[in-house]
Design a protein around this motif. Sequence first.
Motif, PDB file in Angstrom:
ATOM      1  N   THR A  16     -82.621 -15.893 -30.728  1.00  0.00           N
ATOM      2  CA  THR A  16     -83.763 -16.790 -30.611  1.00  0.00           C
ATOM      3  C   THR A  16     -83.212 -18.203 -30.723  1.00  0.00           C
ATOM      4  OG1 THR A  16     -84.188 -16.666 -32.987  1.00  0.00           O
ATOM      5  CG2 THR A  16     -85.444 -15.171 -31.582  1.00  0.00           C
ATOM      6  N   PHE A  17     -83.886 -19.128 -30.101  1.00  0.00           N
ATOM      7  CA  PHE A  17     -83.381 -20.491 -30.015  1.00  0.00           C
ATOM      8  C   PHE A  17     -84.340 -21.456 -30.690  1.00  0.00           C
ATOM      9  CE2 PHE A  17     -81.754 -18.109 -26.446  1.00  0.00           C
ATOM     10  CZ  PHE A  17     -80.436 -18.494 -26.363  1.00  0.00           C
ATOM     11  N   ASN A  18     -83.806 -22.332 -31.537  1.00  0.00           N
ATOM     12  CA  ASN A  18     -84.654 -23.385 -32.082  1.00  0.00           C
ATOM     13  C   ASN A  18     -84.782 -24.478 -31.018  1.00  0.00           C
ATOM     14  OD1 ASN A  18     -82.429 -25.233 -32.245  1.00  0.00           O
ATOM     15  ND2 ASN A  18     -81.940 -24.529 -34.305  1.00  0.00           N
ATOM     16  N   ARG A  19     -85.499 -25.527 -31.319  1.00  0.00           N
ATOM     17  CA  ARG A  19     -85.767 -26.570 -30.318  1.00  0.00           C
ATOM     18  C   ARG A  19     -84.469 -27.185 -29.774  1.00  0.00           C
ATOM     19  NH1 ARG A  19     -90.342 -30.236 -29.363  1.00  0.00           N
ATOM     20  NH2 ARG A  19     -89.507 -32.023 -28.255  1.00  0.00           N
ATOM     21  N   HIS A  20     -83.555 -27.536 -30.670  1.00  0.00           N
ATOM     22  CA  HIS A  20     -82.295 -28.164 -30.248  1.00  0.00           C
ATOM     23  C   HIS A  20     -81.480 -27.213 -29.362  1.00  0.00           C
ATOM     24  CE1 HIS A  20     -78.798 -30.750 -30.353  1.00  0.00           C
ATOM     25  NE2 HIS A  20     -78.077 -29.731 -30.786  1.00  0.00           N
ATOM     26  N   GLN A  21     -81.375 -25.971 -29.751  1.00  0.00           N
ATOM     27  CA  GLN A  21     -80.624 -24.992 -28.970  1.00  0.00           C
ATOM     28  C   GLN A  21     -81.267 -24.762 -27.602  1.00  0.00           C
ATOM     29  OE1 GLN A  21     -80.951 -22.025 -32.004  1.00  0.00           O
ATOM     30  NE2 GLN A  21     -78.821 -22.295 -32.659  1.00  0.00           N
ATOM     31  N   SER A  22     -82.595 -24.728 -27.571  1.00  0.00           N
ATOM     32  CA  SER A  22     -83.310 -24.578 -26.304  1.00  0.00           C
ATOM     33  C   SER A  22     -83.014 -25.738 -25.370  1.00  0.00           C
ATOM     34  CB  SER A  22     -84.825 -24.497 -26.538  1.00  0.00           C
ATOM     35  OG  SER A  22     -85.154 -23.384 -27.304  1.00  0.00           O
ATOM     36  N   GLU A  23     -82.989 -26.943 -25.922  1.00  0.00           N
ATOM     37  CA  GLU A  23     -82.703 -28.130 -25.110  1.00  0.00           C
ATOM     38  C   GLU A  23     -81.276 -28.102 -24.574  1.00  0.00           C
ATOM     39  OE1 GLU A  23     -83.728 -31.307 -27.766  1.00  0.00           O
ATOM     40  OE2 GLU A  23     -85.880 -31.038 -27.433  1.00  0.00           O
ATOM     41  N   LEU A  24     -80.321 -27.639 -25.371  1.00  0.00           N
ATOM     42  CA  LEU A  24     -78.937 -27.535 -24.907  1.00  0.00           C
ATOM     43  C   LEU A  24     -78.803 -26.508 -23.783  1.00  0.00           C
ATOM     44  CD1 LEU A  24     -76.942 -27.678 -28.273  1.00  0.00           C
ATOM     45  CD2 LEU A  24     -77.101 -29.455 -26.517  1.00  0.00           C
ATOM     46  N   LEU A  25     -79.452 -25.372 -23.942  1.00  0.00           N
ATOM     47  CA  LEU A  25     -79.421 -24.350 -22.892  1.00  0.00           C
ATOM     48  C   LEU A  25     -80.054 -24.883 -21.613  1.00  0.00           C
ATOM     49  CD1 LEU A  25     -78.759 -21.501 -21.936  1.00  0.00           C
ATOM     50  CD2 LEU A  25     -80.982 -20.777 -22.870  1.00  0.00           C
ATOM     51  N   PHE A  26     -81.182 -25.565 -21.743  1.00  0.00           N
ATOM     52  CA  PHE A  26     -81.836 -26.163 -20.583  1.00  0.00           C
ATOM     53  C   PHE A  26     -80.902 -27.154 -19.886  1.00  0.00           C
ATOM     54  CE2 PHE A  26     -84.266 -29.495 -18.523  1.00  0.00           C
ATOM     55  CZ  PHE A  26     -85.067 -28.756 -17.671  1.00  0.00           C
TER      56      PHE A  26
END
Length: 55
Positions: A16-26
Amino acid sequence: MSSCDLLIIDEISYLTFNRHQSELLFKVIADRSERKSIIVSTNLAFLEWLTMFEN
């Protein structure tokens, strides 16, 4: 990573991804968009992808 012709992100639903991790993946996916190939695999249906991301 930009030197790779193909980026494979396998079994993304194990995390699962927190907000920061989601932004990096994006950012990784957006940077490669329309320039290099990407394969993303998961055992989740596309509609369930939101469960992996905080936002």
